[in-house]
Write an enzyme that holds these catalytic residues in place. Sequence first.
Site, PDB file in Angstrom:
ATOM      1  N   HIS A 262       3.970 -24.077  -0.200  1.00 46.36           N
ATOM      2  CA  HIS A 262       4.730 -22.839  -0.348  1.00 46.36           C
ATOM      3  C   HIS A 262       6.198 -23.136  -0.657  1.00 46.36           C
ATOM      4  CE1 HIS A 262       5.655 -18.542   0.741  1.00 46.36           C
ATOM      5  NE2 HIS A 262       6.834 -19.082   1.012  1.00 46.36           N
ATOM      6  N   GLU A 263       6.804 -24.017   0.132  1.00 42.81           N
ATOM      7  CA  GLU A 263       8.221 -24.325  -0.077  1.00 42.81           C
ATOM      8  C   GLU A 263       8.430 -25.122  -1.361  1.00 42.81           C
ATOM      9  OE1 GLU A 263      10.173 -22.661   1.532  1.00 42.81           O
ATOM     10  OE2 GLU A 263       8.866 -22.044   3.180  1.00 42.81           O
ATOM     11  N   HIS A 266       9.079 -22.607  -4.055  1.00 49.17           N
ATOM     12  CA  HIS A 266      10.480 -22.193  -4.087  1.00 49.17           C
ATOM     13  C   HIS A 266      11.345 -23.273  -4.745  1.00 49.17           C
ATOM     14  CE1 HIS A 266      10.306 -18.477  -1.866  1.00 49.17           C
ATOM     15  NE2 HIS A 266       9.734 -19.033  -0.814  1.00 49.17           N
ATOM     16  N   GLU A 292       9.520 -15.405  -4.300  1.00 46.46           N
ATOM     17  CA  GLU A 292       8.291 -15.452  -3.500  1.00 46.46           C
ATOM     18  C   GLU A 292       7.043 -15.524  -4.376  1.00 46.46           C
ATOM     19  OE1 GLU A 292       8.211 -16.152  -0.516  1.00 46.46           O
ATOM     20  OE2 GLU A 292      10.249 -15.725   0.115  1.00 46.46           O
TER      21      GLU A 292
END
Length: 498
Positions: A262-263, A266, A292
């Site tokens: 997930h990170e 980003h 997001e």
Amino acid sequence: MSEDGSAYDELLDRYARVVDVGNAQGLLRWDQQVMMPEGGTPARSKQLSTLSSLSHDLLTDERVGELLDDLEDADLDAEQAGAVREIRREYRRETRVPRELVERISEAASEALPVWESAREEDDWDAFAPALEELLDLKREYAHHIDPDRDPYAVLFEDYEPYLGLDTAERVLGRLADEVPPLIDAVRASEVDLPSPFEGEFDPATQEDLARDVLDALGYEWEHGRLDTSTHPFSTGTQFDARVTTRFSPEDPLDSLYSTVHEFGHATYTLGLPREEYGSPLGQSRDMTVHESQSRLWENHVGRSRAFWKHFLPALIERFPRLDGLTPGEMYAAANRVDPDNTIRVEADELTYHMHIALRFEIERDLVADDLDVAEVPQVWNDKMEEYLGVRPETDRDGALQDIHWSHGNFGYFPTYSLGSVLAAQLSAAAEDAIDDLDGRIAAGEFAPLTDWLCSEIHRPGARMPTDDLVESATGEAYSADHFLEYVTEKYGELYDL
């Protein structure tokens, strides 16, 4: 050089200093959450407050207003017009807020962080409540200065998504609230029980090695980033330095793995921003819905796919040999188990996740409107969790204290997680149309074609277009929840034989 060109260049030079100060603040906040000694908060809160004040003064300088006036009717190309539009939007908001209030908000948020961390560790909502009350008061005042005639929550929401509008968020979240719960109920009623291969404990140090393996596989640019641990995973930085953090659960190695992926989403967005435009809106991300979308796309559409596990399962087994014998199909099923009994948002599956967002959205709207007392939040939180998912958190640590956002004063952020998830599905569908045999390439460990497509369509445009225009440019369609609902209906229908 024309007069317009001179004014534009001066405006960007002045704005670049604002960006530099903001990025310095980001590094100090990263340090506070990752490396700063426990006793460093008093000085750090003052440092961040000073930088917030400096940023405010630079942006609201009278000369910036004069330059924006000079450029009001200037003959600018599309990129220049986009940059001026973004600076003007920030300038108009910032000039309405007193510098003293900017300083107070920054200092209060910095001081609230260790209070939240301690309260979460001790499962003590009452210890955090005064800090939350102060931040709510300050952010209501902030919203009132920007526009006293509008819903303060709508004003705060625009700090994170300035173009889609709160009405779009309400419409999309309402549609998810209508159409996702019946699918969750169908999964509950299904006789299919997807297996979980994870029993016992998994060494956190080995999990960190696995997290580094997945970042290697996805193509993380280590020369421009780093991996650390924090109470709540996050990513921060610039196109030259984009860092990620994760956390480790001894009982579930997928928790840290998917937090890391997930990170990474980003960070790869941040690293994909045009480096030659650093300091300009043309080199900045397009706010949190789009940000997001990148994290949720990599986490769910890539990391939870069959193709990903065809490629990455050997690395998991190498780190944890007791999992030898697992098949990619079994890992795919395990990675997509629907678990309505899970009370933790960051561990939630793709379906129940949006019920976690809905309850936070409703609670923080009522908090900002002063229709809900801070002391009542844990009870209301647990009631809504039981209503939406049929489970009550046993502790506030696993309930109202689990997220970091309110300790930062980030009221209005939570809806962008669902908005971003919806956009992730739309972008994933467009990428599949644009990239030949995308699943086959992912299964072969070739992630660059997807990264390159996202970089071309989403990353390099920076903030030159409003959100809705960027979405239409990348996908050929207006922003819509259709792709997400089709995706989860098909995916979970197949998994649970619905």
